[in-house]
Every structure is written in C-alpha cells, then in structure tokens.
Design a protein around this motif. Structure first.
Motif, PDB file in Angstrom:
ATOM      1  N   PHE A  92      10.983  -5.289   6.913  1.00 33.53           N
ATOM      2  CA  PHE A  92      12.121  -4.559   6.362  1.00 33.53           C
ATOM      3  C   PHE A  92      11.684  -3.170   5.894  1.00 33.53           C
ATOM      4  N   PHE A  93      10.584  -3.114   5.153  1.00 38.00           N
ATOM      5  CA  PHE A  93      10.125  -1.832   4.624  1.00 38.00           C
ATOM      6  C   PHE A  93       9.425  -0.989   5.685  1.00 38.00           C
ATOM      7  N   THR A  94       8.879  -1.635   6.715  1.00 40.87           N
ATOM      8  CA  THR A  94       8.315  -0.876   7.829  1.00 40.87           C
ATOM      9  C   THR A  94       9.399  -0.043   8.504  1.00 40.87           C
ATOM     10  N   ALA A  95      10.540  -0.680   8.791  1.00 37.07           N
ATOM     11  CA  ALA A  95      11.648   0.037   9.429  1.00 37.07           C
ATOM     12  C   ALA A  95      12.243   1.079   8.496  1.00 37.07           C
ATOM     13  N   LEU A  96      12.334   0.745   7.204  1.00 38.27           N
ATOM     14  CA  LEU A  96      12.872   1.699   6.234  1.00 38.27           C
ATOM     15  C   LEU A  96      11.992   2.949   6.185  1.00 38.27           C
ATOM     16  N   ALA A  97      10.678   2.735   6.154  1.00 41.55           N
ATOM     17  CA  ALA A  97       9.756   3.875   6.098  1.00 41.55           C
ATOM     18  C   ALA A  97       9.904   4.755   7.332  1.00 41.55           C
ATOM     19  N   ARG A  98      10.109   4.127   8.484  1.00 42.69           N
ATOM     20  CA  ARG A  98      10.284   4.920   9.706  1.00 42.69           C
ATOM     21  C   ARG A  98      11.555   5.764   9.619  1.00 42.69           C
ATOM     22  N   GLY A  99      12.625   5.188   9.048  1.00 35.06           N
ATOM     23  CA  GLY A  99      13.850   5.954   8.881  1.00 35.06           C
ATOM     24  C   GLY A  99      13.654   7.154   7.970  1.00 35.06           C
ATOM     25  N   VAL A 100      12.912   6.949   6.869  1.00 37.18           N
ATOM     26  CA  VAL A 100      12.615   8.063   5.961  1.00 37.18           C
ATOM     27  C   VAL A 100      11.819   9.143   6.683  1.00 37.18           C
ATOM     28  N   GLU A 101      10.794   8.721   7.420  1.00 34.08           N
ATOM     29  CA  GLU A 101       9.941   9.686   8.100  1.00 34.08           C
ATOM     30  C   GLU A 101      10.715  10.480   9.161  1.00 34.08           C
ATOM     31  N   ASP A 102      11.496   9.775   9.982  1.00 35.24           N
ATOM     32  CA  ASP A 102      12.231  10.466  11.046  1.00 35.24           C
ATOM     33  C   ASP A 102      13.209  11.486  10.484  1.00 35.24           C
ATOM     34  N   ALA A 103      13.942  11.078   9.417  1.00 34.43           N
ATOM     35  CA  ALA A 103      14.923  11.986   8.836  1.00 34.43           C
ATOM     36  C   ALA A 103      14.250  13.158   8.130  1.00 34.43           C
ATOM     37  N   SER A 104      13.089  12.904   7.520  1.00 30.31           N
ATOM     38  CA  SER A 104      12.385  13.963   6.790  1.00 30.31           C
ATOM     39  C   SER A 104      11.781  14.986   7.741  1.00 30.31           C
ATOM     40  N   ARG A 105      11.322  14.529   8.887  1.00 31.12           N
ATOM     41  CA  ARG A 105      10.684  15.431   9.842  1.00 31.12           C
ATOM     42  C   ARG A 105      11.655  16.517  10.317  1.00 31.12           C
ATOM     43  N   ARG A 106      12.933  16.161  10.375  1.00 31.28           N
ATOM     44  CA  ARG A 106      13.927  17.136  10.851  1.00 31.28           C
ATOM     45  C   ARG A 106      14.037  18.339   9.926  1.00 31.28           C
ATOM     46  N   THR A 107      13.693  18.144   8.654  1.00 34.74           N
ATOM     47  CA  THR A 107      13.737  19.261   7.708  1.00 34.74           C
ATOM     48  C   THR A 107      12.334  19.666   7.272  1.00 34.74           C
ATOM     49  N   HIS A 108      11.344  19.300   8.073  1.00 37.41           N
ATOM     50  CA  HIS A 108       9.953  19.730   7.874  1.00 37.41           C
ATOM     51  C   HIS A 108       9.367  19.217   6.552  1.00 37.41           C
ATOM     52  N   LEU A 109       9.786  18.020   6.147  1.00 46.80           N
ATOM     53  CA  LEU A 109       9.198  17.363   4.987  1.00 46.80           C
ATOM     54  C   LEU A 109       8.180  16.332   5.457  1.00 46.80           C
ATOM     55  N   SER A 110       7.024  16.294   4.806  1.00 45.47           N
ATOM     56  CA  SER A 110       6.023  15.269   5.081  1.00 45.47           C
ATOM     57  C   SER A 110       6.166  14.148   4.055  1.00 45.47           C
ATOM     58  N   VAL A 111       5.817  12.925   4.470  1.00 45.01           N
ATOM     59  CA  VAL A 111       6.009  11.754   3.619  1.00 45.01           C
ATOM     60  C   VAL A 111       4.658  11.142   3.254  1.00 45.01           C
ATOM     61  N   VAL A 112       4.434  10.943   1.967  1.00 42.77           N
ATOM     62  CA  VAL A 112       3.259  10.225   1.481  1.00 42.77           C
ATOM     63  C   VAL A 112       3.706   8.809   1.136  1.00 42.77           C
ATOM     64  N   LEU A 113       3.127   7.811   1.811  1.00 44.59           N
ATOM     65  CA  LEU A 113       3.533   6.422   1.650  1.00 44.59           C
ATOM     66  C   LEU A 113       2.636   5.706   0.642  1.00 44.59           C
ATOM     67  N   CYS A 114       3.249   4.983  -0.292  1.00 42.70           N
ATOM     68  CA  CYS A 114       2.512   4.254  -1.326  1.00 42.70           C
ATOM     69  C   CYS A 114       3.024   2.820  -1.385  1.00 42.70           C
ATOM     70  N   ASN A 115       2.119   1.844  -1.365  1.00 41.94           N
ATOM     71  CA  ASN A 115       2.471   0.432  -1.538  1.00 41.94           C
ATOM     72  C   ASN A 115       2.285   0.045  -2.996  1.00 41.94           C
ATOM     73  N   THR A 116       3.350  -0.412  -3.640  1.00 39.79           N
ATOM     74  CA  THR A 116       3.252  -0.758  -5.064  1.00 39.79           C
ATOM     75  C   THR A 116       2.902  -2.224  -5.296  1.00 39.79           C
ATOM     76  N   ASP A 117       3.064  -3.065  -4.279  1.00 37.70           N
ATOM     77  CA  ASP A 117       2.771  -4.499  -4.412  1.00 37.70           C
ATOM     78  C   ASP A 117       3.559  -5.154  -5.541  1.00 37.70           C
ATOM     79  N   GLU A 118       4.787  -4.660  -5.769  1.00 32.53           N
ATOM     80  CA  GLU A 118       5.666  -5.184  -6.826  1.00 32.53           C
ATOM     81  C   GLU A 118       5.039  -5.056  -8.214  1.00 32.53           C
ATOM     82  N   ASP A 119       4.091  -4.140  -8.379  1.00 33.92           N
ATOM     83  CA  ASP A 119       3.330  -3.970  -9.619  1.00 33.92           C
ATOM     84  C   ASP A 119       3.822  -2.717 -10.334  1.00 33.92           C
ATOM     85  N   VAL A 120       4.421  -2.902 -11.522  1.00 35.22           N
ATOM     86  CA  VAL A 120       4.994  -1.771 -12.253  1.00 35.22           C
ATOM     87  C   VAL A 120       3.917  -0.769 -12.657  1.00 35.22           C
ATOM     88  N   GLU A 121       2.734  -1.254 -13.044  1.00 31.63           N
ATOM     89  CA  GLU A 121       1.662  -0.350 -13.436  1.00 31.63           C
ATOM     90  C   GLU A 121       1.184   0.486 -12.246  1.00 31.63           C
TER      91      GLU A 121
END
Length: 335
Positions: free
Chosen positions: A72-101
């Motif tokens: 689910f999040f793999t596809a979501l991340a791809r959607g963010v990346e594709d849409a961001s690339r159109r406006t020349h934004l780069s995406v930094v991906l972070c995995n939180t592992d459901e950990d608030v800290e």
C-alpha cells in the motif's frame, strides 16, 4: 546528536516553542533562556539549518510512511514521487516503523534541512506532533491517517464505507459468520474499516457480543494475520468467512487457513488492498482496491499548492475504495 525533541523534553516545553526560540519568535524571556541553556548543555546546534541552501529548501520534501515493504505504501510513495517530479520537487523517503520517537526525529531532520514540506502517514493519531513544523510555517499534508490533534491538510480513503461494502458482499454471498482481522486499535484506517464491518453485521441482525468475539486486532505484519486467524478458527463457533483489513495480514491469514486445511471459497476470504498477486492465487482473492497511488498524487498536489503560497482553509480530500469480487467469496457451497 541532540534533536529539537530532545531539547523540548529536557526544557519542559513543546518542540514548537524550541523552534520559535531558535528562530527569534515571541517567547517569554525566562522560557527562551531555559531553552537556550538546555540546547547548549545537550550540544544542540541549529547551525545545520544554516547549511541548507535556499535551492534545497525549494526542491526537497519529506515523505514519512510506516513501512515501504507494505505494498500500500509502496504505491503511495510512487504516486508522491511521480506528482512531485512534475514540479521539480525531490522526495526524501523515511520509514517510521509506526514509532512515534523515530517519526519525531525525522521531523526534526525536515526542520533542520529546511525541507519545503512534509507528507506523513502519522505513526499515532494521538501522539504524533507536527507543532514544530507548524511554528516554522512548513506545510504538512497527512495521508491515509489523520492525526487527531493536528490541523493540517489531509488525503484519506473512505475506509468505513469500504468495510461496510466488503462485509455486505460476504453476507450477500451466503456467508453468515463473518469475522474481522484488523490492525492495531490506535490506527485510524483499521478502526474505520472495522466500524464499517460492524455496521454491516448489525444491519444483518448479528449481535454485538458475537461481533466482538470474532474480531481480532493484530500488528500489521504477516505473523499478526497468521496468529489472529488461527485464534478465530479455534473458537467454539468458528467463522465461515473473514474480512482482513490489510494486505500483509491477509498473507498470514491465508497461511493459517492452509495449515488448518480450510480453503476458499467454502471459507470466504476478502482483503483490503488489491495487491498484484490477488488474481494469481487459487482461487483468486476478492479485494477492496485502495487508491494508494492516487492518494500519493493527491497528497503531493495539496502540498505543492501550500508550497506555492496557498493560504486557504485546510482541506480534506476523501477517495473512495472499489470492491473487486473474485472467486474467494463465491459462496460457502459450490454453485
């Protein structure tokens, strides 16, 4: 290395207050002095912010998700990346592992590196804290999960409707003892899908006590689904079908059914998340398709509008899931 969150805890203030002090905002002299003293004692240096070039600030956004291995999040991340690339934004991906800290530390990085904005699937609806970003004026878009205390733009799925329609489908196909395996109780999507399941069961005249006894919460891992399904099969009145609210849980549930010698469609199985293998298993798996890619595109679009200077009211975009019937729910008896 100390972070804004570390300084906030030690000084007894919020991360937003620390951010205001470090950026010359309005804070009482006593509180400002305490924050500066604690920051000095912990060795916290805001100079990292100064090292960020203005061109980086304009071109980098953060994407915080629980687990990139979840389709689910793999596809979501791809959607963010594709849409961001159109406006020349780069995406930094972070995995939180459901950990608030861990999430808080990544948010500190977003502040320190002056990212243009952040898209986040909150680790907790109650404990995730975006106040420091808000104090800095950094745009935030919540995706899939709405943090309860934050006022931010959001892109969500109508999960309750999906749970209702999925359970109604199972009941319409002739299953009567429909169980539910869902995620942790503090995950909004899990609870909303479960709420939809309960609504459909109640509409069919199933008592609340039976629904509760045949509901299992599990960690969003394969093992969680396997354990939950195995428990349900040992009940005095075992289910004849199951709604599983996350695709990784479904993998575990299917493993438990196979171990017990229980096969669909005699035992109905319906899963949230239309993963690529859903049509390849035998029998093919009925799913609720979640518009995960579209969620990412919509979240990136909202964020881009804020980065561009939009100051309108906070918006929530809600996307609808789609039911994809297949043979795993064709009915408890052949024909």
């Amino acid at each position: 290395m100390a972070t804004i969150s570390d300084v906030a805890r030690a000084a007894g203030v919020s991360p937003a207050t620390v951010s205001r002090v470090l950026n010359g905002g309005r804070v009482s002299p006593e509180r400002a002095e305490r924050v500066r003293r604690v920051a000095s004692e912990l060795g916290f240096s805001p100079n990292r912010v100064a090292r960020s070039l203005r061109t980086q600030q304009a071109s980098v956004i953060g994407l915080l998700i629980p687990d990139i291995e979840n389709p689910f999040f793999t596809a979501l991340a791809r959607g963010v990346e594709d849409a961001s690339r159109r406006t020349h934004l780069s995406v930094v991906l972070c995995n939180t592992d459901e950990d608030v800290e861990k999430e808080a530390r990544y948010l500190d990085v977003a502040l320190a590196e002056q990212m243009a904005g952040v898209i986040v699937a909150a680790a907790s609806p109650r404990r995730s804290d975006f106040s420091a970003l808000d104090a800095r004026g950094t745009p935030v878009v919540a995706v899939d999960r709405r943090p309860g205390a934050a006022t931010v733009d959001a892109v969500m799925v109508d999960d309750q409707r999906g749970g209702d329609e999925a359970t109604a489908h199972l009941l319409d196909r002739g299953y009567r003892r429909v169980a539910c395996v869902t995620g942790p109780a503090d995950t909004a999507a899990s609870e909303e899908r479960l709420a939809g399941h309960r609504a459909a069961m109640r509409a069919a005249g199933i008592p609340d006590a039976w629904i509760r006894a045949h509901t299992r919460h599990a960690d969003l891992r394969v093992e969680g689904g396997r354990t939950a399904m195995a428990e349900l099969l040992t009940l005095p009145e075992p289910p004849d079908a199951v709604l599983v609210t996350h695709d990784l849980l479904t993998v575990g549930a299917l493993e438990a059914l196979r171990t017990a010698g229980v096969e669909p469609p005699a035992f109905g199985v319906l899963s949230f998340g239309d993963v690529p293998w859903a049509s390849l298993v035998r029998p093919p798996l009925t799913t609720v398709r979640l518009p995960s890619y579209d969620l990412g595109v919509a979240a990136a679009t909202l964020l881009q509008e804020r980065i561009a200077g939009s100051t309108g009211p906070r918006r929530t975009v809600t996307l609808r899931p789609d039911l994809h019937p297949r043979a795993s729910t064709s009915g408890p008896t052949p024909g």
